[in-house]
Design an enzyme around this catalytic site. Structure first.
Site, mmCIF file in Angstrom:
data_model
loop_
_atom_site.group_PDB
_atom_site.id
_atom_site.type_symbol
_atom_site.label_atom_id
_atom_site.label_comp_id
_atom_site.label_asym_id
_atom_site.label_seq_id
_atom_site.Cartn_x
_atom_site.Cartn_y
_atom_site.Cartn_z
ATOM 1 N N SER A 97 1.240 3.490 -2.533
ATOM 2 C CA SER A 97 0.960 4.404 -3.396
ATOM 3 C C SER A 97 0.671 5.632 -2.941
ATOM 4 O O SER A 97 0.825 6.764 -3.374
ATOM 5 C CB SER A 97 -0.014 3.887 -4.556
ATOM 6 N N ARG A 98 0.025 5.832 -1.609
ATOM 7 C CA ARG A 98 -0.362 7.158 -1.129
ATOM 8 C C ARG A 98 -0.209 6.858 0.284
ATOM 9 O O ARG A 98 -0.102 5.824 0.869
ATOM 10 C CB ARG A 98 -1.654 7.439 -1.734
ATOM 11 N N TYR A 145 -14.235 -3.683 9.730
ATOM 12 C CA TYR A 145 -12.425 -2.862 9.802
ATOM 13 C C TYR A 145 -12.018 -3.297 11.046
ATOM 14 O O TYR A 145 -10.915 -3.717 11.295
ATOM 15 C CB TYR A 145 -12.758 -1.461 9.400
ATOM 16 N N LYS A 197 -8.581 -5.469 12.137
ATOM 17 C CA LYS A 197 -7.328 -4.846 13.080
ATOM 18 C C LYS A 197 -7.209 -5.409 14.174
ATOM 19 O O LYS A 197 -5.923 -5.696 14.758
ATOM 20 C CB LYS A 197 -7.612 -3.517 13.171
ATOM 21 N N ASP A 253 -1.960 -7.555 -5.531
ATOM 22 C CA ASP A 253 -3.111 -7.355 -4.527
ATOM 23 C C ASP A 253 -2.683 -8.349 -3.454
ATOM 24 O O ASP A 253 -2.611 -9.571 -3.641
ATOM 25 C CB ASP A 253 -4.288 -7.857 -5.570
ATOM 26 N N ASN A 259 0.892 -2.738 5.184
ATOM 27 C CA ASN A 259 0.228 -1.390 5.469
ATOM 28 C C ASN A 259 -1.091 -1.378 4.702
ATOM 29 O O ASN A 259 -2.101 -0.638 5.165
ATOM 30 C CB ASN A 259 1.231 -0.358 5.235
ATOM 31 N N ALA A 298 -12.805 -5.501 13.326
ATOM 32 C CA ALA A 298 -12.471 -6.846 13.451
ATOM 33 C C ALA A 298 -11.096 -7.423 12.588
ATOM 34 O O ALA A 298 -10.432 -8.113 13.278
ATOM 35 C CB ALA A 298 -13.608 -7.934 12.720
ATOM 36 N N GLY A 356 0.946 -1.363 -0.117
ATOM 37 C CA GLY A 356 0.051 0.027 -0.041
ATOM 38 C C GLY A 356 0.820 1.044 -0.157
ATOM 39 O O GLY A 356 0.507 2.323 0.617
ATOM 40 N N ILE A 361 -5.368 9.722 11.220
ATOM 41 C CA ILE A 361 -4.273 10.325 10.439
ATOM 42 C C ILE A 361 -4.865 10.980 9.103
ATOM 43 O O ILE A 361 -5.861 10.458 8.516
ATOM 44 C CB ILE A 361 -3.198 9.191 10.135
HETATM 45 P P1 NAP Z 1 -5.013 5.084 1.929
HETATM 46 O O1 NAP Z 1 -4.746 6.630 1.660
HETATM 47 O O2 NAP Z 1 -6.561 4.788 1.568
HETATM 48 O O3 NAP Z 1 -4.189 4.020 1.345
HETATM 49 C C1 NAP Z 1 -4.263 2.685 1.467
HETATM 50 C C2 NAP Z 1 -3.255 1.970 0.384
HETATM 51 O O4 NAP Z 1 -3.531 0.493 0.578
HETATM 52 C C3 NAP Z 1 -3.264 2.409 -1.012
HETATM 53 O O5 NAP Z 1 -1.751 2.548 -1.284
HETATM 54 C C4 NAP Z 1 -3.764 1.176 -1.814
HETATM 55 O O6 NAP Z 1 -3.215 1.186 -2.846
HETATM 56 C C5 NAP Z 1 -3.439 0.223 -0.829
HETATM 57 N N1 NAP Z 1 -4.181 -1.046 -1.068
HETATM 58 C C6 NAP Z 1 -5.486 -1.134 -0.888
HETATM 59 N N2 NAP Z 1 -5.957 -2.439 -1.115
HETATM 60 C C7 NAP Z 1 -4.909 -3.137 -1.538
HETATM 61 C C8 NAP Z 1 -4.555 -4.408 -1.857
HETATM 62 N N3 NAP Z 1 -5.620 -5.273 -1.939
HETATM 63 N N4 NAP Z 1 -3.393 -4.709 -2.460
HETATM 64 C C9 NAP Z 1 -2.450 -3.687 -2.310
HETATM 65 N N5 NAP Z 1 -2.414 -2.657 -2.034
HETATM 66 C C10 NAP Z 1 -3.634 -2.290 -1.434
HETATM 67 O O7 NAP Z 1 -5.197 4.725 3.295
HETATM 68 P P2 NAP Z 1 -4.315 5.035 4.657
HETATM 69 O O8 NAP Z 1 -5.068 6.087 5.427
HETATM 70 O O9 NAP Z 1 -2.599 5.381 4.129
HETATM 71 O O10 NAP Z 1 -3.926 3.792 5.509
HETATM 72 C C11 NAP Z 1 -2.801 2.959 5.545
HETATM 73 C C12 NAP Z 1 -3.077 1.978 6.501
HETATM 74 O O11 NAP Z 1 -3.088 2.709 7.884
HETATM 75 C C13 NAP Z 1 -4.311 1.124 6.526
HETATM 76 O O12 NAP Z 1 -3.988 -0.303 6.780
HETATM 77 C C14 NAP Z 1 -5.335 1.476 7.438
HETATM 78 O O13 NAP Z 1 -6.185 0.733 8.035
HETATM 79 C C15 NAP Z 1 -4.139 2.151 8.656
HETATM 80 N N6 NAP Z 1 -4.695 3.233 9.364
HETATM 81 C C16 NAP Z 1 -5.118 4.402 8.838
HETATM 82 C C17 NAP Z 1 -5.694 5.408 9.609
HETATM 83 C C18 NAP Z 1 -5.995 6.648 9.204
HETATM 84 O O14 NAP Z 1 -6.654 7.273 9.842
HETATM 85 N N7 NAP Z 1 -5.656 7.114 7.852
HETATM 86 C C19 NAP Z 1 -5.712 4.986 10.985
HETATM 87 C C20 NAP Z 1 -5.611 3.897 11.495
HETATM 88 C C21 NAP Z 1 -5.083 2.717 10.624
HETATM 89 P P3 NAP Z 1 -4.108 1.248 -4.281
HETATM 90 O O15 NAP Z 1 -5.751 1.352 -3.912
HETATM 91 O O16 NAP Z 1 -3.444 2.527 -5.165
HETATM 92 O O17 NAP Z 1 -3.833 -0.312 -4.937
#
Ligand code: NAP
Length: 245
Positions: A13-14, A153, A157, A61, A88, A155, A11, A186
């Protein structure tokens, strides 16, 4: 420092994953940047190389075993080893439990939990032979607290933390540590669509009074990925501004 360590970041990409990849690269690690479309990490790879580092893009994936096998073989072909895996990649499909479709449940669990299982099993095989590894799973504050509209979600985590502790015990004999970082709220795409009213209500629950940044999470991951963290395993490190303690 992570000089010459090889790190797979899923993950990438962003959002948080991209920041983790950038941060580990500035610490000296060679990066395997994983996302569902290789094009989405091409600029990240170019940026890391421009700054004197090394990186490759891999399309995978994480919920597909064949893609994950290819991810690991690409890392080995490019860099000869795998030292760090950051699980991630994650998604949300939020809705109240009463309305949740079976597909909402399966899709979230397949990516967030089964994805970490598949990536860990494949990468740990390489790490076991090396007798060295650092695995870091990105969990969430809502996996610790629960949250309305996020049963699937939360469950996934919570399950990821069970996987973390079990893997920490199983792989300790191979000198592989397995830990988690649990972000709070975040600033990323995942949280950007929240209405302003919800954001200010959430900020009011955070003792430090603000959402965190992806850099806050990346710094915690870099520490757990370092040699200095070698006596820490099975731990969940909260990066949540104090919203849950
Ligand atoms: P995001 O901006 O939505 O980015 C998610 C990343 O996961 C993207 O790079 C996406 O890539 C990739 N991804 C999704 N499904 C995938 C798959 N099947 N295979 C490979 N890559 C996949 O999310 P984020 O906020 O950075 O979150 C990153 C992690 O932190 C996640 O596990 C999330 O649950 C956790 N988290 C986030 C927050 C928050 O507040 N943002 C809080 C707690 C935990 P593509 O879609 O480009 O393939």
């Amino acid at each position: 420092m992570l000089t010459d360590r090889v790190a797979i970041v899923t993950g990438a990409s962003r959002g948080i994953g991209r920041n983790i990849a950038e941060h580990l690269a500035t610490c000296g690690a060679k990066i395997v940047a994983v996302s569902r479309k290789a094009d989405d990490t091409a600029d990240l790879v170019a940026q890391i190389k421009q700054q004197g580092g090394d990186a490759i893009s891999v399309q995978a994936d994480v919920g597909q075993a064949g893609d994950v096998a290819k991810m690991v073989s690409s890392a080995q072909e490019a860099f000869g080893r795998i030292d760090i895996l950051v699980n991630n990649a994650g998604i949300t499909r939020d809705t109240l439990m009463a309305r949740m479709k079976e597909d909402d449940w399966d899709t979230v669990l397949d990516i967030n939990l089964k994805g970490a299982f598949l990536c860990t099993q494949a990468a740990a095989k390489v790490m076991s032979k090396q007798r060295y590894g650092r695995i870091i799973n990105i969990t969430s504050v809502v996996g610790q607290m629960g949250n309305i509209g996020q049963a699937n979600y939360c469950a996934s985590k919570g399950g990821l933390m069970g996987l973390t502790r079990s893997n920490a015990r199983e792989y300790s004999r191979r000198n592989i540590t397995v830990n988690a970082v649990a972000p709070g709220f975040i600033e990323t795409d995942m949280t950007s669509e929240l209405p302003e009213k919800v954001r200010s209500e959430m900020s009011a629950q955070i003792p430090l009074g603000r959402f965190g940044s992806p850099e806050d999470v990346a710094a915690a991951v870099a520490f757990l990925a370092s040699d200095q963290a070698g006596y820490i395993t099975g731990h969940e490190l909260s990066v949540n501004g104090g919203m849950y303690m």
